[in-house]
Scaffold this active site. Structure first.
Site, PDB file in Angstrom:
ATOM      1  N   HIS A 101       5.774  -4.199   3.628  1.00  0.00           N
ATOM      2  CA  HIS A 101       6.756  -3.009   4.021  1.00  0.00           C
ATOM      3  C   HIS A 101       8.142  -3.435   4.102  1.00  0.00           C
ATOM      4  O   HIS A 101       9.014  -2.900   4.977  1.00  0.00           O
ATOM      5  CB  HIS A 101       6.353  -2.279   5.342  1.00  0.00           C
ATOM      6  CG  HIS A 101       4.994  -1.489   5.435  1.00  0.00           C
ATOM      7  ND1 HIS A 101       4.362  -0.938   4.144  1.00  0.00           N
ATOM      8  CD2 HIS A 101       4.242  -1.225   6.125  1.00  0.00           C
ATOM      9  CE1 HIS A 101       3.358  -0.313   4.414  1.00  0.00           C
ATOM     10  NE2 HIS A 101       3.138  -0.652   5.565  1.00  0.00           N
ATOM     11  N   HIS A 173       5.221   6.604   6.536  1.00  0.00           N
ATOM     12  CA  HIS A 173       3.916   6.135   7.187  1.00  0.00           C
ATOM     13  C   HIS A 173       3.569   6.773   8.188  1.00  0.00           C
ATOM     14  O   HIS A 173       3.275   6.388   9.222  1.00  0.00           O
ATOM     15  CB  HIS A 173       4.361   4.708   7.734  1.00  0.00           C
ATOM     16  CG  HIS A 173       3.192   3.610   7.834  1.00  0.00           C
ATOM     17  ND1 HIS A 173       2.191   3.702   8.859  1.00  0.00           N
ATOM     18  CD2 HIS A 173       2.916   2.575   7.116  1.00  0.00           C
ATOM     19  CE1 HIS A 173       1.364   2.718   8.729  1.00  0.00           C
ATOM     20  NE2 HIS A 173       1.788   1.879   7.609  1.00  0.00           N
ATOM     21  N   GLU A 292      -0.299   7.370   2.662  1.00  0.00           N
ATOM     22  CA  GLU A 292       0.833   6.568   1.969  1.00  0.00           C
ATOM     23  C   GLU A 292       0.761   6.606   0.742  1.00  0.00           C
ATOM     24  O   GLU A 292       0.313   5.913  -0.022  1.00  0.00           O
ATOM     25  CB  GLU A 292       1.076   5.232   2.436  1.00  0.00           C
ATOM     26  CG  GLU A 292       0.762   5.042   4.025  1.00  0.00           C
ATOM     27  CD  GLU A 292       0.707   3.477   4.546  1.00  0.00           C
ATOM     28  OE1 GLU A 292       1.340   2.774   4.154  1.00  0.00           O
ATOM     29  OE2 GLU A 292      -0.229   3.264   5.155  1.00  0.00           O
TER      30      GLU A 292
END
Length: 328
Positions: A101, A173, A292
């Site tokens: 991420h 998220h 996601e």
């Protein structure tokens, strides 16, 4: 980077359909999304922390659960701690053998600028500028995310431009629980995929696409999440031409959510339990599920995956809609 309480700002959007969305400029984060349920009241279907300032505390950040946050510069995993663009190698930070991420200080831990806020309080745009080589990524990247409530829909649109060839993969998220508490094991799930990504023990993609037919990844037909073969998900579902990616519903609240996106994949994540952080509601085992919408993880190191390259003059765009209704 130390964030003070006064720097974190909260904005609430609402519309005539009864949706109410609370957002933070810290991480361009969804803190709360209240949706009308079958009982005529509202259910907060997104897991959030109790207070806005809690998101910037180390006691929360150390868990890396990204509650409702905008993640980037690259959502998901990148293997080997590096990638190459135009014959130049770029090293990116690795923690416990993993780059996830966007690195150590990804977009979820940045203060975004509030650019526009519609007069009817139904839409807001946040922006952030990621400097050249921030977390090892090339190019000065200008990013924006627009949250819009349109009828019974939440629309999330990410855009990005760069001054140097780079890779980009943005997503939100948010953790969903359509009952607002407890577990999602009683929820019904449907996914419009035929394949999923093969991964190694570190969840790095091998480069292979595996058929989901008649496997635990096969949710073409609506199924209770807690069926016999459910082992939890942290997996990439490859989407087909149908832009309706998935649906989730709960008989308890009577709420149904449909996920629609222009992205090639849906990373679905079901955390087994939350750590001891100040959540706004009480949750049990398998408390929530993430959808996601994004490109494939590790696409920069897999030429057979959809390209994650963004060139100067191009505009990256990720458009995802979460559409809500009552079960008929």
């Amino acid at each position: 980077m130390e964030i003070t309480k006064t720097e974190i700002k909260s904005i609430t959007l609402q519309n005539k359909a009864g949706l109410e969305l609370t957002l933070l400029n810290y991480g361009a984060t969804i803190q709360s999304l209240k949706v009308p349920n079958a009982n005529g009241t509202k259910t907060d279907v997104v897991v959030g922390l109790l207070n806005a300032e809690d998101y910037a505390k180390n006691s929360y950040k150390e868990h890396n659960i990204f509650l409702g946050s905008s993640v980037g510069r690259y959502a998901g995993r990148i293997s080997a701690g590096k990638f190459s663009i135009e014959n130049e190698v770029y090293k990116i930070p690795v923690k416990n053998g993993l780059h996830l991420h966007g690195g150590n200080e990804g977009f979820d831990k940045k203060l975004w600028t509030i650019e526009t806020f519609s007069e009817d309080h139904s839409s807001v745009t946040f922006s952030y500028e990621s400097k050249h080589l921030e977390e090892g990524y090339p190019g000065h990247l200008k990013v924006s995310v627009t949250y819009t409530l349109e009828e019974a829909n939440l629309d999330i649109t990410y855009k990005a431009t760069t001054d140097k060839t780079t890779v980009v993969n943005l997503t939100n998220h948010a953790y969903f629980n359509l009952d607002g508490s407890g577990s999602i094991l009683n929820h019904t799930l449907q996914i419009n995929n035929t394949h999923h990504l093969d991964v190694d023990e570190n969840l790095h993609p091998s480069g292979k696409l595996l058929s989901s037919d008649k496997t635990r990844f096969d949710f073409k037909k609506e199924s209770i999440i807690n069926r016999e073969d459910f082992k939890g998900f942290d997996d990439t579902f490859v989407l087909g031409k149908d832009k309706i990616a998935a649906s989730l519903s709960s008989k308890e609240s009577g709420i149904k959510m449909v996920v629609i996106t222009n992205q090639p994949a849906l990373v679905i994540y079901t955390k087994d339990k939350f750590p001891a952080v100040p959540l706004s509601a009480n949750y049990s085992d398998y408390p929530a599920i993430c959808f996601e919408a994004q490109n494939f993880p590790d696409a920069p190191n897999n030429k057979n995956f959809p390209s994650s390259i963004l060139q100067p003059g191009e505009v990256y765009e990720n458009k995802t809609r979460f559409s809500f209704s009552l079960i008929s």
